[in-house]
Motif scaffolding. Structure first.
Motif, short mmCIF file in Angstrom:
data_model
loop_
_atom_site.label_atom_id
_atom_site.label_comp_id
_atom_site.label_asym_id
_atom_site.label_seq_id
_atom_site.Cartn_x
_atom_site.Cartn_y
_atom_site.Cartn_z
N ALA A 162 19.01 -8.79 12.64
CA ALA A 162 17.74 -8.22 13.09
C ALA A 162 16.70 -9.30 13.37
N GLN A 163 16.67 -10.35 12.54
CA GLN A 163 15.70 -11.42 12.74
C GLN A 163 15.98 -12.16 14.05
N ALA A 164 17.24 -12.41 14.35
CA ALA A 164 17.59 -13.08 15.61
C ALA A 164 17.25 -12.18 16.79
N HIS A 165 17.51 -10.89 16.67
CA HIS A 165 17.21 -9.97 17.77
C HIS A 165 15.71 -9.92 18.04
N MET A 166 14.91 -9.91 16.98
CA MET A 166 13.46 -9.91 17.17
C MET A 166 13.01 -11.25 17.74
N ALA A 167 13.59 -12.34 17.29
CA ALA A 167 13.24 -13.67 17.84
C ALA A 167 13.57 -13.72 19.33
N GLY A 168 14.71 -13.15 19.72
CA GLY A 168 15.05 -13.10 21.14
C GLY A 168 14.06 -12.26 21.92
N SER A 169 13.66 -11.15 21.34
CA SER A 169 12.68 -10.29 22.01
C SER A 169 11.33 -10.98 22.13
N GLU A 170 10.95 -11.74 21.13
CA GLU A 170 9.69 -12.48 21.21
C GLU A 170 9.74 -13.53 22.31
N ILE A 171 10.87 -14.20 22.46
CA ILE A 171 11.03 -15.15 23.58
C ILE A 171 10.91 -14.40 24.90
N LEU A 172 11.61 -13.28 25.00
CA LEU A 172 11.59 -12.47 26.23
C LEU A 172 10.15 -12.07 26.57
N VAL A 173 9.42 -11.55 25.61
CA VAL A 173 8.04 -11.13 25.85
C VAL A 173 7.19 -12.30 26.33
N GLY A 174 7.44 -13.48 25.78
CA GLY A 174 6.69 -14.67 26.18
C GLY A 174 6.99 -15.15 27.58
N LEU A 175 8.07 -14.66 28.16
CA LEU A 175 8.48 -15.10 29.50
C LEU A 175 8.03 -14.17 30.62
N VAL A 176 7.49 -13.00 30.26
CA VAL A 176 7.26 -11.97 31.28
C VAL A 176 5.79 -11.66 31.51
N ASP A 177 5.53 -11.08 32.69
CA ASP A 177 4.19 -10.60 33.04
C ASP A 177 3.98 -9.17 32.54
N ARG A 178 5.09 -8.44 32.42
CA ARG A 178 5.02 -7.04 31.99
C ARG A 178 6.35 -6.68 31.33
N LEU A 179 6.28 -5.83 30.33
CA LEU A 179 7.47 -5.36 29.62
C LEU A 179 7.69 -3.90 29.93
N ILE A 180 8.91 -3.55 30.29
CA ILE A 180 9.31 -2.15 30.45
C ILE A 180 10.02 -1.77 29.15
N ALA A 181 9.60 -0.67 28.56
CA ALA A 181 10.20 -0.19 27.31
C ALA A 181 10.81 1.18 27.52
N VAL A 182 12.12 1.28 27.35
CA VAL A 182 12.80 2.56 27.36
C VAL A 182 12.70 3.06 25.92
N TRP A 183 11.71 3.93 25.71
CA TRP A 183 11.32 4.25 24.34
C TRP A 183 10.76 5.65 24.25
N ASP A 184 11.15 6.33 23.18
CA ASP A 184 10.68 7.70 22.94
C ASP A 184 9.38 7.75 22.15
N GLY A 185 8.81 6.60 21.82
CA GLY A 185 7.55 6.55 21.10
C GLY A 185 7.67 6.64 19.59
N LEU A 186 8.89 6.78 19.09
CA LEU A 186 9.10 6.90 17.64
C LEU A 186 9.24 5.52 17.00
N PRO A 187 9.04 5.44 15.67
CA PRO A 187 9.18 4.16 14.99
C PRO A 187 10.59 3.57 15.12
N ALA A 188 10.68 2.27 14.99
CA ALA A 188 11.98 1.59 15.03
C ALA A 188 12.83 2.06 13.85
#
Length: 158
Positions: A101-127
Motif C-alpha cells: 500500500a505504501q508503494a502504491h500511494m508513493a506511485g500515485s503521489e508521483i503520478l499526481v506530481g506529473l499531471v495538470d489534472r487527475l481523472i478519478a474513477v470513483w464512487d465518492g466513498l472512503p478508500a
C-alpha cells in the motif's frame, strides 16, 4: 495536457461499460498532439485509460510503484500491462521494491506530481485501504491538482 488516472478496480461489466464511455469522453476533449496520459497501468481504469490515450494518438507515461508491482497484478492482466509499459513514452519509478500500500500511494503521489489534472474513477466513498482512490483524490486536492471524478450515474461498487 497531462492527464493522470486513478480509479477503483474490480468493477462489474455493467459499471465498466459506463466508466469506459466516460473515460472516452474525457480523452476526446484533447487533440492527440497535446495529450499525455499518465497511469500506473493496473487492471481496470488505469489500463483502459492508457489504451484510450494511445488509440486516440496521444502519448502515455507509466508510473511503476514498485519492482514487484507486476507480480501483484492479476495474472490475466500481465500481457496488457507488459504491452502498455512497452508503449510508454517514459517510465517513472518510486525506487521501491515491495509492492504494498505504501508503494502504491508513493506511485500515485508521483503520478499526481506529473499531471495538470487527475481523472478519478470513483464512487465518492472512503478508500478500503491505504492508497486507495479516495486517498489519491485527497492528495491531489491537497497539492492543488484539479480532480475530475467520473462515475456512471446510479452505479455501485460490489
Amino acid at each position: 495536457m497531462r492527464l493522470g488516472i486513478t480509479g477503483l478496480r474490480g468493477l462489474t461489466a455493467q459499471v465498466e461499460k459506463g466508466v469506459r464511455a466516460l473515460l472516452a469522453d474525457e480523452v476526446r476533449q484533447f487533440a492527440p498532439a497535446e495529450l499525455c496520459g499518465v497511469s500506473c497501468l493496473a487492471d481496470g481504469p488505469d489500463a483502459w485509460f492508457a489504451e484510450m490515450v494511445i488509440e486516440h494518438g496521444g502519448r502515455c507515461e507509466a508510473v511503476v510503484p514498485a519492482e514487484e508491482y507486476r507480480a501483484g497484478l492479476p495474472a490475466w492482466h500481465h500481457a496488457t500491462y507488459d504491452a502498455l509499459l512497452a508503449k510508454a513514452a517514459r517510465v517513472h519509478s518510486t525506487g521501491l521494491r515491495r509492492s504494498d500500500a505504501q508503494a502504491h500511494m508513493a506511485g500515485s503521489e508521483i503520478l499526481v506530481g506529473l499531471v495538470d489534472r487527475l481523472i478519478a474513477v470513483w464512487d465518492g466513498l472512503p478508500a478500503r485501504g491505504y492508497g486507495g482512490t479516495a486517498d489519491v483524490v485527497a492528495y491531489a486536492e491537497r497539492t492543488g491538482v484539479p480532480v475530475t471524478v467520473v462515475w456512471p450515474e446510479g452505479a455501485t461498487r460490489d
